[in-house]
Design an enzyme around this catalytic site. Structure first.
Site, PDB file in Angstrom:
ATOM      1  N   ARG A  24       3.941 -42.790  15.447  1.00 17.66           N
ATOM      2  CA  ARG A  24       5.444 -43.776  15.906  1.00 17.66           C
ATOM      3  C   ARG A  24       4.070 -45.105  16.150  1.00 17.66           C
ATOM      4  O   ARG A  24       3.986 -44.867  17.253  1.00 17.66           O
ATOM      5  CB  ARG A  24       6.476 -43.660  16.615  1.00 17.66           C
ATOM      6  CG  ARG A  24       6.367 -43.008  17.691  1.00 17.66           C
ATOM      7  CD  ARG A  24       7.102 -42.974  18.855  1.00 17.66           C
ATOM      8  NE  ARG A  24       6.413 -44.422  19.201  1.00 17.66           N
ATOM      9  CZ  ARG A  24       5.545 -44.741  20.103  1.00 17.66           C
ATOM     10  NH1 ARG A  24       4.936 -44.191  20.427  1.00 17.66           N
ATOM     11  NH2 ARG A  24       5.382 -46.014  20.783  1.00 17.66           N
ATOM     12  N   ALA A  38       3.413 -49.833  16.325  1.00 17.24           N
ATOM     13  CA  ALA A  38       2.850 -50.607  15.350  1.00 17.24           C
ATOM     14  C   ALA A  38       1.555 -50.270  14.924  1.00 17.24           C
ATOM     15  O   ALA A  38       1.000 -50.057  13.731  1.00 17.24           O
ATOM     16  CB  ALA A  38       3.291 -52.111  15.494  1.00 17.24           C
ATOM     17  N   ARG A  42       8.843 -47.459   7.041  1.00 13.60           N
ATOM     18  CA  ARG A  42       9.759 -48.557   8.023  1.00 13.60           C
ATOM     19  C   ARG A  42       9.763 -49.960   7.642  1.00 13.60           C
ATOM     20  O   ARG A  42       8.229 -50.324   7.602  1.00 13.60           O
ATOM     21  CB  ARG A  42       9.061 -48.051   9.871  1.00 13.60           C
ATOM     22  CG  ARG A  42       9.391 -46.477   9.707  1.00 13.60           C
ATOM     23  CD  ARG A  42       9.040 -46.192  11.217  1.00 13.60           C
ATOM     24  NE  ARG A  42       9.895 -46.921  11.993  1.00 13.60           N
ATOM     25  CZ  ARG A  42       9.782 -45.916  13.696  1.00 13.60           C
ATOM     26  NH1 ARG A  42       8.813 -46.055  14.012  1.00 13.60           N
ATOM     27  NH2 ARG A  42      10.924 -47.037  14.367  1.00 13.60           N
ATOM     28  N   ASP A  92       6.414 -55.426  17.944  1.00  9.38           N
ATOM     29  CA  ASP A  92       6.361 -54.331  16.862  1.00  9.38           C
ATOM     30  C   ASP A  92       6.183 -55.852  15.402  1.00  9.38           C
ATOM     31  O   ASP A  92       5.894 -55.415  14.014  1.00  9.38           O
ATOM     32  CB  ASP A  92       6.953 -53.868  15.817  1.00  9.38           C
ATOM     33  CG  ASP A  92       7.120 -52.599  16.627  1.00  9.38           C
ATOM     34  OD1 ASP A  92       8.209 -52.590  18.100  1.00  9.38           O
ATOM     35  OD2 ASP A  92       7.327 -51.584  16.382  1.00  9.38           O
ATOM     36  N   ASN A 116      10.627 -55.751  19.078  1.00 10.58           N
ATOM     37  CA  ASN A 116      10.131 -55.229  20.305  1.00 10.58           C
ATOM     38  C   ASN A 116      11.349 -54.037  20.161  1.00 10.58           C
ATOM     39  O   ASN A 116      12.518 -54.690  19.773  1.00 10.58           O
ATOM     40  CB  ASN A 116       9.640 -55.602  21.363  1.00 10.58           C
ATOM     41  CG  ASN A 116       8.736 -54.075  21.971  1.00 10.58           C
ATOM     42  OD1 ASN A 116       7.940 -53.578  21.261  1.00 10.58           O
ATOM     43  ND2 ASN A 116       8.810 -53.965  23.153  1.00 10.58           N
TER      44      ASN A 116
HETATM   45  O1  MRU Z   1       9.654 -46.834  16.886  1.00 10.12           O
HETATM   46  P1  MRU Z   1       8.841 -46.774  17.584  1.00 10.12           P
HETATM   47  O2  MRU Z   1       8.465 -45.773  18.375  1.00 10.12           O
HETATM   48  O3  MRU Z   1       7.307 -47.493  17.032  1.00 10.12           O
HETATM   49  O4  MRU Z   1       8.979 -48.583  18.115  1.00 10.12           O
HETATM   50  C1  MRU Z   1       7.170 -48.795  18.920  1.00 10.12           C
HETATM   51  C2  MRU Z   1       7.258 -49.689  19.967  1.00 10.12           C
HETATM   52  O5  MRU Z   1       8.373 -50.542  19.382  1.00 10.12           O
HETATM   53  C3  MRU Z   1       6.677 -50.065  21.049  1.00 10.12           C
HETATM   54  O6  MRU Z   1       6.625 -51.066  22.030  1.00 10.12           O
HETATM   55  C4  MRU Z   1       5.669 -51.236  19.762  1.00 10.12           C
HETATM   56  O7  MRU Z   1       5.361 -50.881  18.443  1.00 10.12           O
HETATM   57  C5  MRU Z   1       4.183 -52.061  20.063  1.00 10.12           C
HETATM   58  S1  MRU Z   1       3.691 -51.021  20.067  1.00 10.12           S
HETATM   59  C6  MRU Z   1       1.490 -51.040  20.651  1.00 10.12           C
END
Ligand code: MRU
Length: 369
Positions: free
Chosen positions: A53, A55, A90, A244, A254
């Site tokens: 997980r 981004a 996603r 994201d 985010n």
């Molecule tokens: O649902 P996730 O855990 O994939 O969400 C991740 C986030 O919201 C992070 O803060 C985002 O991807 C930035 S990570 C470099």
């Protein structure tokens, strides 16, 4: 970054190039386990179920998913099918589509027999680029932490609040929001992190705190509702989060709860920084609130919680009365006006169209008129 003295990236090629391996993030912080991905379906499953997980990492995993697909069938139909399978996993993080578009555009003009090899090379390139980009973000963000330390007259640690996990686990290495923290810590600047637990999936408590602990960075996990209170009492010098998707006008999507932290920071005069690699910018979108698709996840992530028992077993328990429905929006959008600055691999800029244009000239589509 290192785990028990051994350097890891979050994804790597295994078996001489016929599979990839990842760290299974659904099992942290209780178990450090490596998971093998052998097919495009495995890659899609890993992204969908959040074995991987964050981004940038889901983009990198999708790129390898395309390479694994091409190993099995390399005609145009197989290329489209792999793209469609992976892009649907996603909806919110734009890095996923960015990586898939890049791989598809590179493979489509090639003779089918050449596609698999090219896809493996490109996936590795995407990973190496991500590491270099995150290192750049770290260097640029380090200066902001250095300035915060100077503003405090060099007294005491710089208290940084972060949300979700934007550390090395969310990328291929280094992280985005956490990279400057690692660099500050390594440079001898005292830094302490308030880690939002990040309900419902607890990426802060389970992942960010785990990573910071492995690197020896002082931190405390706080309930998601605590940030505003900490800011009112002068206990937060700056906030830094990942993202994201950032729009061409600097709106920031985010993990759910980010917006509330930005509001509290604004009310308390606390700088609110967002760290992002350039592939996280969606130049086709302006208004984040209206235009970014927000992932809706399963109700049980809200009504149940996982944890470790004294005997070491990990179990899930209900925290709500049977039958209570839940709503689970996975992300929110923080309007650009609440963001003090964006921290990118090219430098720090205002969260605005002009700010982004200044660092990435020519990337935004031309505006009519
Ligand atoms: O649902 P996730 O855990 O994939 O969400 C991740 C986030 O919201 C992070 O803060 C985002 O991807 C930035 S990570 C470099």
């Amino acid at each position: 970054m290192k785990v028990d003295g051994k350097h890891y990236r979050t994804i790597w090629v295994a078996d001489g190039g016929s599979a990839v391996e990842v760290i299974d993030q659904t099992r942290l912080p209780h178990v450090f386990a490596v998971r093998r991905i052998e097919t495009a379906d495995d890659a899609a499953h890993a992204i969908r179920t959040m074995i991987v997980r964050g981004a940038p990492l889901i983009g990198a995993t999708a790129a390898y998913g395309m390479a694994l697909a091409m190993d099995r069938a390399d005609d145009d139909g197989a290329l489209s099918a792999a793209y469609e399978l992976l892009v649907a996993t996603r909806p919110t993080a734009i890095n996923l589509r960015w990586a898939l578009d890049r791989v598809r555009a590179a493979l489509a003009p090639l003779a089918p027999a050449l596609r698999a090899k090219a896809a493996w090379v490109l996936a590795a390139e995407i990973c190496d680029e991500d590491v270099a980009i995150c290192e750049g973000i770290g260097r640029n963000g380090l200066e902001l932490i250095r300035q915060a330390h100077a503003r405090k007259g060099g007294q005491g640690p710089v208290n940084v609040l972060t949300h979700c996990n934007a550390g090395w686990l969310a990328t291929v290495d280094w992280g985005t929001a956490i990279a400057p923290i690692y660099m500050a810590h390594d440079a001898g600047i005292p830094v302490h992190v308030w880690v939002d637990e990040t309900r419902p999936r607890n990426q802060g408590a389970s992942l960010t705190a785990w990573e910071l602990g492995r690197h020896g960075v002082p931190h405390h996990i706080v309930a998601d509702n605590a940030g505003g209170h900490l800011m009112q009492h002068g206990l937060v010098d700056l906030c830094i989060v990942g993202t994201d998707r950032v729009t061409a006008q600097g709106d920031v999507c985010n993990k759910i709860g980010t917006y509330l932290k930005a509001l509290a920071a604004h009310d308390n005069g606390v700088p609110f920084y967002v760290a992002l690699p350039s592939p996280t910018i969606d130049w086709t979108v302006a208004d984040g609130i209206r235009e970014i698709p927000i992932e809706q996840r399963a109700q049980h992530e809200v009504t149940r919680i996982a944890g470790r028992l004294a005997d070491g077993s990990v179990v899930e328990v209900d925290i709500a009365a049977p039958g209570s429905p839940a709503r689970n929006d996975a992300f929110d959008v923080t309007p650009a006006r609440l963001v003090t600055a964006l921290v990118t691999e090219r430098g720090v800029c205002a969260a605005s169209r002009d700010g982004l244009d200044g660092l990435f000239p020519g990337s935004a589509p031309r505006r009519a008129g």
